[in-house]
Design an enzyme around this catalytic site. Structure first.
Site, PDB file in Angstrom:
ATOM      1  N   THR A  86       0.875  -1.177   0.000  1.00 27.57           N
ATOM      2  CA  THR A  86       0.000   0.000   0.000  1.00 27.57           C
ATOM      3  C   THR A  86       0.909   1.222   0.000  1.00 27.57           C
ATOM      4  OG1 THR A  86      -1.662  -1.169   1.295  1.00 27.57           O
ATOM      5  CG2 THR A  86      -1.838   1.229   1.211  1.00 27.57           C
ATOM      6  N   LYS A 161      -7.824   1.382  -3.206  1.00 26.01           N
ATOM      7  CA  LYS A 161      -7.513   0.979  -1.822  1.00 26.01           C
ATOM      8  C   LYS A 161      -7.711   2.153  -0.850  1.00 26.01           C
ATOM      9  CE  LYS A 161      -5.166  -0.974   1.667  1.00 26.01           C
ATOM     10  NZ  LYS A 161      -5.316  -2.222   2.348  1.00 26.01           N
ATOM     11  N   LYS A 236      -1.980   5.236   8.477  1.00 26.11           N
ATOM     12  CA  LYS A 236      -1.164   5.247   7.249  1.00 26.11           C
ATOM     13  C   LYS A 236      -2.066   5.438   6.022  1.00 26.11           C
ATOM     14  CE  LYS A 236       1.457   2.367   4.107  1.00 26.11           C
ATOM     15  NZ  LYS A 236       2.113   1.121   3.765  1.00 26.11           N
TER      16      LYS A 236
HETATM   17  P1  NAD Z   1       5.928  -5.529   7.553  1.00 29.30           P
HETATM   18  O1  NAD Z   1       6.606  -4.361   8.146  1.00 29.30           O
HETATM   19  O2  NAD Z   1       5.602  -6.703   8.421  1.00 29.30           O
HETATM   20  O3  NAD Z   1       6.784  -6.083   6.289  1.00 29.30           O
HETATM   21  C1  NAD Z   1       7.533  -5.279   5.445  1.00 29.30           C
HETATM   22  C2  NAD Z   1       8.839  -6.012   5.190  1.00 29.30           C
HETATM   23  O4  NAD Z   1       9.612  -5.268   4.223  1.00 29.30           O
HETATM   24  C3  NAD Z   1       9.721  -6.144   6.428  1.00 29.30           C
HETATM   25  O5  NAD Z   1       9.976  -7.511   6.687  1.00 29.30           O
HETATM   26  C4  NAD Z   1      10.994  -5.364   6.081  1.00 29.30           C
HETATM   27  O6  NAD Z   1      12.165  -5.940   6.623  1.00 29.30           O
HETATM   28  C5  NAD Z   1      10.973  -5.432   4.583  1.00 29.30           C
HETATM   29  N1  NAD Z   1      11.762  -4.379   3.939  1.00 29.30           N
HETATM   30  C6  NAD Z   1      11.793  -3.056   4.207  1.00 29.30           C
HETATM   31  N2  NAD Z   1      12.636  -2.426   3.366  1.00 29.30           N
HETATM   32  C7  NAD Z   1      13.154  -3.371   2.558  1.00 29.30           C
HETATM   33  C8  NAD Z   1      14.085  -3.342   1.486  1.00 29.30           C
HETATM   34  N3  NAD Z   1      14.649  -2.193   1.088  1.00 29.30           N
HETATM   35  N4  NAD Z   1      14.399  -4.504   0.881  1.00 29.30           N
HETATM   36  C9  NAD Z   1      13.837  -5.671   1.281  1.00 29.30           C
HETATM   37  N5  NAD Z   1      12.936  -5.761   2.287  1.00 29.30           N
HETATM   38  C10 NAD Z   1      12.612  -4.621   2.909  1.00 29.30           C
HETATM   39  O7  NAD Z   1       4.611  -4.965   6.862  1.00 29.30           O
HETATM   40  P2  NAD Z   1       3.330  -5.792   6.373  1.00 29.30           P
HETATM   41  O8  NAD Z   1       2.300  -5.785   7.441  1.00 29.30           O
HETATM   42  O9  NAD Z   1       3.788  -7.075   5.764  1.00 29.30           O
HETATM   43  O10 NAD Z   1       2.787  -4.812   5.232  1.00 29.30           O
HETATM   44  C11 NAD Z   1       3.372  -4.758   3.928  1.00 29.30           C
HETATM   45  C12 NAD Z   1       2.513  -3.849   3.069  1.00 29.30           C
HETATM   46  O11 NAD Z   1       1.172  -4.356   3.031  1.00 29.30           O
HETATM   47  C13 NAD Z   1       2.419  -2.413   3.586  1.00 29.30           C
HETATM   48  O12 NAD Z   1       2.442  -1.537   2.495  1.00 29.30           O
HETATM   49  C14 NAD Z   1       1.069  -2.393   4.296  1.00 29.30           C
HETATM   50  O13 NAD Z   1       0.495  -1.105   4.333  1.00 29.30           O
HETATM   51  C15 NAD Z   1       0.270  -3.343   3.424  1.00 29.30           C
HETATM   52  N6  NAD Z   1      -0.876  -3.975   4.101  1.00 29.30           N
HETATM   53  C16 NAD Z   1      -0.730  -4.498   5.352  1.00 29.30           C
HETATM   54  C17 NAD Z   1      -1.835  -5.095   5.974  1.00 29.30           C
HETATM   55  C18 NAD Z   1      -1.720  -5.697   7.358  1.00 29.30           C
HETATM   56  O14 NAD Z   1      -2.770  -6.019   7.939  1.00 29.30           O
HETATM   57  N7  NAD Z   1      -0.529  -5.884   7.907  1.00 29.30           N
HETATM   58  C19 NAD Z   1      -3.056  -5.160   5.305  1.00 29.30           C
HETATM   59  C20 NAD Z   1      -3.155  -4.661   4.012  1.00 29.30           C
HETATM   60  C21 NAD Z   1      -2.052  -4.057   3.428  1.00 29.30           C
END
Ligand code: NAD
Length: 290
Positions: A86, A161, A236
């Protein structure tokens, strides 16, 4: 299919695991996480090399743009960059343009359904990009989710979204306000639910995710407001909606008010780490503020 997967956090790890379980060959990279279900490689570029599709699931638009620069240079012409993060609409469109300039297909496909949906393979994908890109992504959507809607050109997945989640933030606050008012008017919460959930005030926030404990279907309210969907993630998405609204000069007074309220809740009060429906106890304990 040979797939690269960058960003193996709460969402990315179970999504990648579902692709492996379906028989795809997945090379994953994350700066921190190394989930056991996936073949972990040493860099984003290595995960992208030779892949037909590279999926990114990253925290924000700035990180996405820097990772995109790295992976686009490593991908084969004609391969697909499928971004499921997102992020702001502008970053999504910049990344899609960069992909096109490199001879790649690009689709932005943020998800709804949370960590539970990612694990169960029941996410909803809102996709922006070309027909060819969507067609290439579709078999993967079928594995990781239960529904994918093609919303138009690049960036439109992100647009869908943030519009959806702006409605969600506003209706959750409205639902919580109404419960807090009902309490003070002496109206029983169960009676309030029974009426509203079958009347014109019904919504997903009331009917499927009721913020009042012990009322309606099971929800984070029944688990002391453990997320679920954390208030900071709602903040966010509301911030992204307001960035987009500013960029295109759209008037979103309730989206703006919801953003301010979740900002106060998360940054100045006890909202951080709590489900976004914990707006109900927050409002219920207060007196009139306006
Ligand atoms: P998260 O923080 O658990 O995972 C993100 C991952 O990206 C982390 O493991 C981090 O180490 C990795 N990362 C960061 N920078 C990096 C880089 N340069 N290279 C490689 N890896 C890197 O977050 P999440 O909950 O998995 O969410 C991911 C996306 O999905 C976000 O954009 C969030 O808004 C969206 N989202 C999350 C949810 C939810 O319920 N958690 C629901 C819908 C959408």
């Amino acid at each position: 299919m040979k797939i690269g997967f960058i960003g193996l956090g709460n969402m990315g790890a179970p999504m990648a695991a579902n692709l492996v379980a379906a028989g795809h060959e997945v090379a994953g990279y994350d700066m921190v996480a190394q989930p056991a279900e996936i073949t972990n490689v040493a860099s984003a570029a290595e995960a992208a090399q030779g892949a037909e599709v590279v999926i990114t699931m990253l925290p924000n638009g700035a990180i996405l743009q820097s990772v995109a620069a790295e992976i686009h240079a490593a991908m084969n012409v004609g391969a697909l960059h499928l971004d499921c993060s997102t992020v702001d609409v502008e970053s999504a469109r910049n990344v899609a343009q960069a992909a096109e300039d490199a001879g790649l297909l690009a689709v932005d496909a943020p998800v709804s359904g949370g960590i539970g949906g990612a694990s169960a393979g029941t996410l909803t994908f809102m996709a922006g990009g070309s027909e060819a890109g969507f067609a290439k992504a579709n078999p993967l959507f079928d594995i990781m989710g239960q529904k994918a809607v093609h919303c138009g050109p690049s960036g439109n997945g992100q647009a869908a979204k943030i519009c959806n989640n702006m409605i969600l933030g506003v209706t959750m606050i409205a639902t919580c306000e109404a419960f807090a008012l009902a309490d003070k008017l002496g109206l029983d919460r169960q009676a309030m639910f029974d009426v509203v959930s079958t009347s014109s005030g019904y919504s997903w926030s009331m009917n499927a995710y009721c913020p009042a404990p012990g009322i309606g279907p099971k929800s984070p309210a029944d688990n002391d407001y453990t997320p679920g969907f954390a208030a900071e993630l709602m903040l966010k998405d509301l911030n992204l909606s307001q960035m987009a609204a500013t960029a295109v000069d759209a008037d979103t007074p309730l989206g703006h008010a919801a953003t301010d309220l979740y900002k106060t809740f998360v940054e100045d009060e006890d909202g951080l780490g709590r489900d976004f429906s914990a707006m109900l106890p927050r409002l219920a304990k207060r007196g009139r503020s306006t």
